[in-house]
Design an enzyme around this catalytic site. Structure first.
Site, PDB file in Angstrom:
ATOM      1  N   ASP A 296       0.877  -1.162   0.000  1.00  0.00           N
ATOM      2  CA  ASP A 296       0.000   0.000   0.000  1.00  0.00           C
ATOM      3  C   ASP A 296       0.923   1.223   0.000  1.00  0.00           C
ATOM      4  OD1 ASP A 296      -2.291   1.718   0.505  1.00  0.00           O
ATOM      5  OD2 ASP A 296      -1.573   1.808   2.570  1.00  0.00           O
TER       6      ASP A 296
ATOM      7  N   ASP B 139      -0.257   5.105   0.770  1.00  0.00           N
ATOM      8  CA  ASP B 139      -0.568   6.111   1.780  1.00  0.00           C
ATOM      9  C   ASP B 139      -0.485   5.530   3.190  1.00  0.00           C
ATOM     10  OD1 ASP B 139      -1.052   7.904  -0.261  1.00  0.00           O
ATOM     11  OD2 ASP B 139      -3.215   7.571  -0.262  1.00  0.00           O
TER      12      ASP B 139
END
Length: 242
Positions: free
Chosen positions: A36, A38
């Site tokens: 991922d 963010d």
């Protein structure tokens, strides 16, 4: 007397719960690792930073918290946040120039080590491709290993929505990308690393999930994964065992 052993189920397996040792072993022998972006690869939430830059930070931050906690479908949260921000192409470009995403400490070293071991690295994000590509370039990750949402703009640069056909625009989209990667490249062992609910739900089809709390700890994620780390140094240390 026959004794029955009850094994708890886990989101990361349709069979038995993946133990800590099993998760570590899967990480060591992974063919691909998906991150991922963010609050995992970078310190901030890209959409929140964009909202602050456009002067609507508070309203959007609360909606991001709900989306990451799983209390709202991802597409609904994304649509509503972008309808508040309504950023122009110029604003997005200026954000990247004036406030570039800040890499989480240790991630550069981890990605470099994975590359040295010939483990493929992918970025799968519910954020925006224009920002994620900037991150990928910093980490020497090929741009064709980036899966993220695309903002749309009119010819004059004004906001025109986002590409709703991208798998990352949907709840469950990260899992769809991992399924596609396994089919396209023939990977058997793929590990997902992230901080949020959308990362956790990508396993399965990911072989294992590693929760990351180095920037923000989400209790509902921490309590549902067998391996939860707060620094990338913990993952680098595990790779030393290869």
């Amino acid at each position: 007397m026959l004794k029955l052993l009850f094994v708890p189920y886990h989101r990361c397996s349709r069979r038995m719960m993946t133990t800590l040792s099993q998760t570590k072993e899967l990480f060591r022998r992974a063919e691909a690792v998906c991150f991922d972006v963010d609050s995992t690869v970078i310190k901030e939430e890209g959409i929140d930073e964009l909202a602050k830059f456009c002067g609507v930070g508070d309203a959007v931050t609360e909606m991001t918290r709900k989306a990451m906690g799983g209390s709202m479908t991802f597409k609904k949260a994304l649509t509503e946040r972008l309808s508040i921000i309504r950023c122009s192409r110029e604003q997005v470009n200026k954000l990247i120039t004036d406030h570039p995403p800040q890499l989480t400490p240790g991630v550069r070293e981890l990605v470099d080590r994975l590359h040295e071991l010939n483990i493929k690295v992918f970025l799968i994000s519910g954020g925006f491709r224009c920002i994620v590509e900037h991150v990928a370039t910093q980490l020497n990750i090929p741009l064709n290993h980036v899966y993220a949402n695309r903002l749309k703009f009119y010819f004059n640069g004004e906001y025109a929505g986002f590409d709703e056909s991208q798998p990352t625009a949907e709840s469950g989209g990260k899992g769809k990308v991992i399924s596609m990667l396994k089919e396209q490249y023939g990977y058997e062992t793929v590990v997902m690393i992230g901080d949020g609910a959308t990362d956790l739900e990508a396993c399965p089809p990911a072989s294992a999930f590693i929760g990351f709390g180095g920037n923000v700890i989400r209790p509902q994620v921490k309590e549902r994964c067998s391996w939860y780390v707060t620094s990338f140094g913990e993952l680098l240390k595990e790779l030393e065992k290869i």
